[in-house]
Every structure is written in C-alpha cells, then in structure tokens.
Design a protein around this motif. Structure first.
Motif, PDB file in Angstrom:
ATOM      1  N   LYS A  32       4.177 -34.933 -40.614  1.00 56.66           N
ATOM      2  CA  LYS A  32       5.026 -34.616 -39.465  1.00 56.66           C
ATOM      3  C   LYS A  32       4.227 -34.467 -38.163  1.00 56.66           C
ATOM      4  N   GLY A  33       3.395 -35.472 -37.877  1.00 57.99           N
ATOM      5  CA  GLY A  33       2.693 -35.508 -36.608  1.00 57.99           C
ATOM      6  C   GLY A  33       1.359 -34.793 -36.582  1.00 57.99           C
ATOM      7  N   TRP A  34       0.964 -34.175 -37.691  1.00 58.25           N
ATOM      8  CA  TRP A  34      -0.288 -33.418 -37.736  1.00 58.25           C
ATOM      9  C   TRP A  34      -1.160 -33.915 -38.888  1.00 58.25           C
ATOM     10  N   PHE A  35      -2.477 -33.943 -38.636  1.00 51.97           N
ATOM     11  CA  PHE A  35      -3.451 -34.124 -39.701  1.00 51.97           C
ATOM     12  C   PHE A  35      -3.894 -32.736 -40.179  1.00 51.97           C
ATOM     13  N   TYR A  36      -3.874 -32.526 -41.496  1.00 54.14           N
ATOM     14  CA  TYR A  36      -4.322 -31.267 -42.088  1.00 54.14           C
ATOM     15  C   TYR A  36      -5.571 -31.537 -42.915  1.00 54.14           C
ATOM     16  N   ALA A  57      -5.529 -27.854 -38.662  1.00 53.85           N
ATOM     17  CA  ALA A  57      -4.494 -28.821 -38.301  1.00 53.85           C
ATOM     18  C   ALA A  57      -4.849 -29.446 -36.959  1.00 53.85           C
ATOM     19  N   PHE A  58      -4.654 -30.769 -36.846  1.00 50.74           N
ATOM     20  CA  PHE A  58      -4.989 -31.501 -35.631  1.00 50.74           C
ATOM     21  C   PHE A  58      -3.798 -32.372 -35.221  1.00 50.74           C
ATOM     22  N   ASN A  59      -3.388 -32.230 -33.960  1.00 54.53           N
ATOM     23  CA  ASN A  59      -2.396 -33.125 -33.384  1.00 54.53           C
ATOM     24  C   ASN A  59      -3.124 -34.043 -32.412  1.00 54.53           C
ATOM     25  N   LEU A  60      -3.068 -35.350 -32.686  1.00 64.09           N
ATOM     26  CA  LEU A  60      -3.838 -36.328 -31.916  1.00 64.09           C
ATOM     27  C   LEU A  60      -2.935 -37.248 -31.100  1.00 64.09           C
ATOM     28  N   ASN A  61      -1.688 -36.856 -30.894  1.00 64.17           N
ATOM     29  CA  ASN A  61      -0.730 -37.736 -30.237  1.00 64.17           C
ATOM     30  C   ASN A  61      -0.801 -37.673 -28.717  1.00 64.17           C
ATOM     31  N   GLY A  62      -1.420 -36.648 -28.152  1.00 62.53           N
ATOM     32  CA  GLY A  62      -1.500 -36.503 -26.709  1.00 62.53           C
ATOM     33  C   GLY A  62      -2.814 -36.959 -26.137  1.00 62.53           C
ATOM     34  N   PRO A  63      -3.054 -36.680 -24.866  1.00 61.33           N
ATOM     35  CA  PRO A  63      -4.305 -37.099 -24.221  1.00 61.33           C
ATOM     36  C   PRO A  63      -5.516 -36.308 -24.691  1.00 61.33           C
ATOM     37  N   PHE A  74     -11.698 -39.848 -35.136  1.00 64.71           N
ATOM     38  CA  PHE A  74     -10.437 -40.569 -35.264  1.00 64.71           C
ATOM     39  C   PHE A  74     -10.434 -41.750 -34.303  1.00 64.71           C
ATOM     40  N   ALA A  75      -9.546 -42.714 -34.598  1.00 65.85           N
ATOM     41  CA  ALA A  75      -9.374 -43.888 -33.744  1.00 65.85           C
ATOM     42  C   ALA A  75      -7.925 -44.332 -33.830  1.00 65.85           C
ATOM     43  N   ARG A  76      -7.438 -44.911 -32.744  1.00 63.41           N
ATOM     44  CA  ARG A  76      -6.089 -45.471 -32.703  1.00 63.41           C
ATOM     45  C   ARG A  76      -6.175 -46.991 -32.818  1.00 63.41           C
TER      46      ARG A  76
END
Length: 284
Positions: free
Chosen positions: A97-101, A111-117, A73-75
């Motif tokens: 809703k904030g998660w990649f499935y 499920a992956f949450n990539l919003n944090g550090p 992933f990349a931002r």
C-alpha cells in the motif's frame, strides 16, 4: 551506484568494479575499497523488491546490497540508484500500500515511502532481539498482520566439534506478529491454514485452500545464507518444508536435485498467462 566505481583496462574495456565501504554516519569513515571481478559483481546484491509490474512505467525497485546490507532504490526510467543512508544490516523487504517495509537482523522494522520528491522514513518497530540470527524475514499476512520470521541454521558435526561438516540446514523457525502499538513481537504458535515461503524470493504467506498441494502451518524454505553460498557453492542447498507444529524439516522431493549455485527460489506462476484457467473453464 554511488559507492561502486567501474574500472577499465588499457583498452577501455570494463574489467572490474571497486566498492567503497561506508555507511550513513557523519563524518564518513571509509575502509579500504574492495575490487570485484565481473563474475563476482553479483555478490554485491542481496535482494530486490518491486513496487509493481515494471511494464506499468511507475515501478520502484528497492535493493538490499553491500556494504553492510544497506538500501538503495531506483525508478523505472532513471539511470542511477538513490542511496538511503539511514540503516544497516537489513535482511528482507516487502511492498504494501505505497510503502516499503524492511526488517533488520535484530528485528527492527522501518517503513519507506518513495513516491514523493524526498524519502519519507518511519521506524515502526525498534530492535526486538538481543542477538542477530542467520536470517530474518518480513511478511504481509492475508489477514492484515505484519509477520516477522526468525530462521536459525546449524552445521551438524555428528557430536565431534573437531569434524568440520560443510552442510548447513535450518534447525528452527519462529514466527512473530509485529505489534506496532505495543512495540513488541508476539510469538505465534502457528499460522493456521496458511503456508509461508521464505528465501531469496519475496517472502509470502498463502492460504492453502487456494493451493491444495500446500500443507497448512508449514514454512517452505530455500537457501539464502549469503556467506555460506559463496564459500560452498557446490554443496547441498538448505531447501525443505518446515512444520511449525512439530518443529521438523522434511524434503520437498526425494532425491534432491539441487546441489550447486545458483540457489533456488520459490516461484508462483501467473495462471492467467499459462492458459490453465481457460482449460479448467472448458476453453482452448
């Protein structure tokens, strides 16, 4: 990307890319690297999913890529891809809703949450299938369920196994509801007044009441059989409309104009930007 190295010629001009074959297992075992010519480099990537409109500035892109259909992933604003050395053989991805499935060839859902550090990972559905079929898709339904779509393809040989045909077409599609609590896939007999769209695009489920040209309980498919597309670029693509009621496949239009690379995708226009809505409301 971590496993991709650019190769420059003696004049300092980019000539090729070298891809290393490895996965997240420790200790790392690497196979012989593979070199891609520049036109072939597109073959490294399978599918990309956006978390939002890139113009918002906080968009994250999840990428399914070679080798072994892994994830990176990349931002927006970053100059590198971040490898996720967790799973292999992913086939599709959605954002909700904030998660990649993601879904794998055996029906496992991560499920992956990539919003944090750091990356937050959850295995929300274990492997559900004993065999990996040609393609699996994951879809967020309008009524709230996560749908897993299993698409099977065949090569017709006209009854003679000695004759090698070079056209691939979808033979069967099965739609499941992912029951996270019971850790199982529930076979659905249909999807009612909705239509599914699967292929290289974002897998989608749309109500036909909002799109009167769509047929309910049907799956609109485009060709995304990766190896087939590379080997037979100039053959007819597997594009059509599949009825979940009678398990039949029909043409989108006739005659069919698509016969070569690149494979088509389904696109949903933004009616706000086309002026269509203003025209219907009596505007200019």
């Amino acid at each position: 990307m971590e496993h991709i190295k650019p190769i420059f010629n003696q004049d300092g001009v980019l000539d090729k890319y070298e891809m290393s074959y490895y996965n997240g297992k420790i200790p790392r075992v690497e196979e012989t690297p593979y070199e891609f010519d520049l036109p072939e480099y597109r073959e490294v990537y399978y599918k990309a999913m956006l978390s939002s409109n890139p113009s918002s500035g906080d968009c994250i892109v999840m990428l399914i890529h070679q080798p072994y259909s892994q994830l990176s992933f990349a931002r927006v604003g970053e100059d590198h891809w971040n490898w996720i050395p967790i799973g292999l053989f992913y086939t599709d991805c959605i954002y909700h809703k904030g998660w990649f499935y993601t879904v794998s060839v055996l029906g496992a859902v991560d499920a992956f949450n990539l919003n944090g550090p750091s990356v937050v990972h959850k295995r929300i559905l274990k492997d559900m299938l004993t065999l990996g079929y040609e393609q699996m898709y994951i879809v967020q339904s309008p009524w709230g369920d996560i749908l897993i779509v299993n698409r099977m393809t065949i090569i017709p040989r006209n009854g003679n196994p000695e004759i090698e045909e070079t056209e691939l077409y979808t033979s069967d599609i099965v739609v499941y509801k992912a029951d996270i609590g019971e850790q199982k896939l529930v076979n659905l007999t249909g999807i009612g007044d909705y239509a599914l769209f699967i292929g290289h695009n974002t897998s989608s489920c749309l109500p036909v009441k909002d799109c009167h040209m769509l047929m309910p309980n049907h799956v609109y498919i485009t060709d995304d059989e990766y190896l087939w597309l590379l080997e037979f670029r100039h053959k007819r693509r597997d594009v059509g409309i599949y009825s979940l009621e009678n398990n039949s496949l029909s043409n989108v239009v006739s005659p069919e104009p698509w016969k070569s690379w690149l494979p088509p995708i389904w696109m949903m226009p933004n009616l706000m930007k086309t002026g269509f809505q203003d025209q219907n409301n009596g505007g200019d």
